[in-house]
Design a protein around this motif. Sequence first.
Motif, short mmCIF file in Angstrom:
data_model
loop_
_atom_site.label_atom_id
_atom_site.label_comp_id
_atom_site.label_asym_id
_atom_site.label_seq_id
_atom_site.Cartn_x
_atom_site.Cartn_y
_atom_site.Cartn_z
N MET A 1 33.63 29.76 26.52
CA MET A 1 34.08 31.11 27.12
C MET A 1 32.78 31.97 27.38
SD MET A 1 36.91 31.59 24.30
CE MET A 1 37.32 33.19 24.54
N ALA A 2 31.78 31.81 26.49
CA ALA A 2 30.45 32.89 26.60
C ALA A 2 29.64 32.48 28.00
CB ALA A 2 29.62 32.58 25.48
N ARG A 3 29.83 31.04 28.16
CA ARG A 3 28.98 30.61 29.53
C ARG A 3 29.76 30.83 30.65
NH1 ARG A 3 27.36 25.53 25.52
NH2 ARG A 3 25.55 26.84 24.58
N ALA A 4 31.07 31.05 30.56
CA ALA A 4 31.83 31.12 31.91
C ALA A 4 31.82 32.63 32.08
CB ALA A 4 33.38 30.97 31.49
N ILE A 5 31.50 33.46 31.24
CA ILE A 5 31.10 34.91 31.57
C ILE A 5 29.95 35.11 32.29
CG2 ILE A 5 30.78 37.08 30.53
CD1 ILE A 5 33.71 36.61 30.96
N GLN A 6 28.95 34.41 31.64
CA GLN A 6 27.59 34.37 32.13
C GLN A 6 27.51 33.85 33.49
OE1 GLN A 6 25.77 31.85 29.00
NE2 GLN A 6 25.46 33.60 27.48
N GLU A 7 28.13 32.72 33.77
CA GLU A 7 28.23 32.37 35.04
C GLU A 7 28.79 33.10 36.16
OE1 GLU A 7 29.93 28.44 34.29
OE2 GLU A 7 28.33 27.69 33.20
N ASN A 8 29.89 33.84 35.78
CA ASN A 8 30.51 34.75 36.58
C ASN A 8 30.22 36.46 36.34
OD1 ASN A 8 32.94 33.34 37.97
ND2 ASN A 8 32.70 32.37 35.81
N LYS A 9 28.94 36.63 35.74
CA LYS A 9 28.56 37.90 35.80
C LYS A 9 28.39 38.81 36.95
CE LYS A 9 24.34 40.78 34.87
NZ LYS A 9 22.86 40.58 34.13
N ALA A 10 27.88 38.08 37.92
CA ALA A 10 27.67 38.81 39.09
C ALA A 10 28.82 38.92 40.00
CB ALA A 10 26.67 37.90 40.21
N TYR A 11 29.76 37.81 39.90
CA TYR A 11 31.21 38.16 40.66
C TYR A 11 32.03 39.09 40.03
CZ TYR A 11 35.96 36.64 41.58
OH TYR A 11 37.21 36.67 42.19
N LEU A 12 32.00 39.13 38.67
CA LEU A 12 32.82 40.18 37.86
C LEU A 12 32.33 41.64 38.31
CD1 LEU A 12 33.29 38.79 34.49
CD2 LEU A 12 35.13 39.22 36.24
N GLY A 13 31.06 41.90 38.43
CA GLY A 13 30.22 43.05 39.18
C GLY A 13 30.71 43.31 40.44
N GLU A 14 30.81 42.47 41.21
CA GLU A 14 31.35 42.41 42.65
C GLU A 14 32.78 42.88 42.59
OE1 GLU A 14 30.58 38.79 44.84
OE2 GLU A 14 28.53 38.93 44.48
N VAL A 15 33.42 42.34 41.98
CA VAL A 15 35.07 42.69 41.99
C VAL A 15 35.11 44.13 41.29
CG1 VAL A 15 37.28 42.30 40.85
CG2 VAL A 15 35.69 40.30 41.68
N ASP A 16 34.58 44.55 40.26
CA ASP A 16 34.75 45.70 39.75
C ASP A 16 34.28 47.02 40.72
OD1 ASP A 16 35.23 47.49 37.48
OD2 ASP A 16 33.06 47.59 36.86
N GLY A 17 33.09 46.47 41.49
CA GLY A 17 32.60 47.59 42.33
C GLY A 17 33.43 47.98 43.41
N LEU A 18 34.18 46.98 43.86
CA LEU A 18 35.16 47.41 44.93
C LEU A 18 36.04 48.57 44.67
CD1 LEU A 18 36.20 43.90 45.97
CD2 LEU A 18 34.43 45.51 47.16
N ILE A 19 36.47 48.99 43.31
CA ILE A 19 37.22 50.00 43.08
C ILE A 19 37.08 50.54 41.74
CG2 ILE A 19 39.39 49.39 44.34
CD1 ILE A 19 40.64 48.15 41.95
N GLY A 20 35.88 50.11 40.92
CA GLY A 20 35.59 50.63 39.85
C GLY A 20 34.11 51.08 40.02
N ASP A 21 33.63 50.92 38.54
CA ASP A 21 32.10 51.57 38.71
C ASP A 21 30.87 50.38 38.75
OD1 ASP A 21 32.24 50.46 36.13
OD2 ASP A 21 32.26 52.62 35.24
N GLY A 22 31.48 49.01 38.69
CA GLY A 22 30.67 47.99 39.04
C GLY A 22 29.93 47.28 37.75
N ASP A 23 30.13 47.78 36.46
CA ASP A 23 29.36 47.34 35.56
C ASP A 23 30.00 46.30 34.45
OD1 ASP A 23 31.30 49.10 34.29
OD2 ASP A 23 29.93 50.11 33.16
#
Length: 218
Positions: free
Chosen positions: A16-38
């Motif tokens: 689970m931890a590594r899945a989050i690490q691997e998707n760090k940038a993607y989650l930031g991109e998704v959040d940045g579209l309508i949120g604060d991107g963090d």
Amino acid sequence: MGGFKNAEGRPILLRMARAIQENKAYLGEVDGLIGDGDHGMNMNKGFTMFEDRFLDQEIGFTQGLEELGAILLGEIGGSMGPIYGTIFMEMAAAGEGLSQITIKDLGDMLNAGLAGLYEIVDARVGDKTLADTLAPAADALCEAAREGTDDKKALELMKHAAIQGRNSTKDMVAKFGRSSRLGERSRGVLDAGATSCCILLCAMADGIWEVCEQEEAM
């Protein structure tokens, strides 16, 4: 439906931890579209802290969820730390004392996490939050347990429900959080929390099945 040994939970949590690490940038991109991107940065921080502390330690699944929840609740920024921290700690409490975790147990644990979430937020399914991923995944596991579905199929059903739940948020209007200020402009974008929840649940399912296979091979 034998499930897996609680004591063998470390590789599941690390997956689970590594899945989050691997998707760090993607989650930031998704959040940045309508949120604060963090979102990706904060989630990565918490899960990496967990990995650093427990990579070489023997730790069970429920104990690990408790430790992970405490880190997310108390040591990372943003709104999602307390949310995920609560979910994982409630899951851990629901599974405390189990030596073997069955599909039914896991479904009950996910429902306990969802109940804990509902105690601290007003959001419900349909409000474009991680509840839209977590609730159907829990339902799928509980239904699979009632029908006597084998472990592998049950975990696949959980993953499918999580993915469908995540995807459903794209057509929703956000009602909570920073994105709720956008109203109709929040439609057409996935919710970041629902996305990270899907990543975590899919990694959890894959990790559990890998542990099950290893136990069967012994």
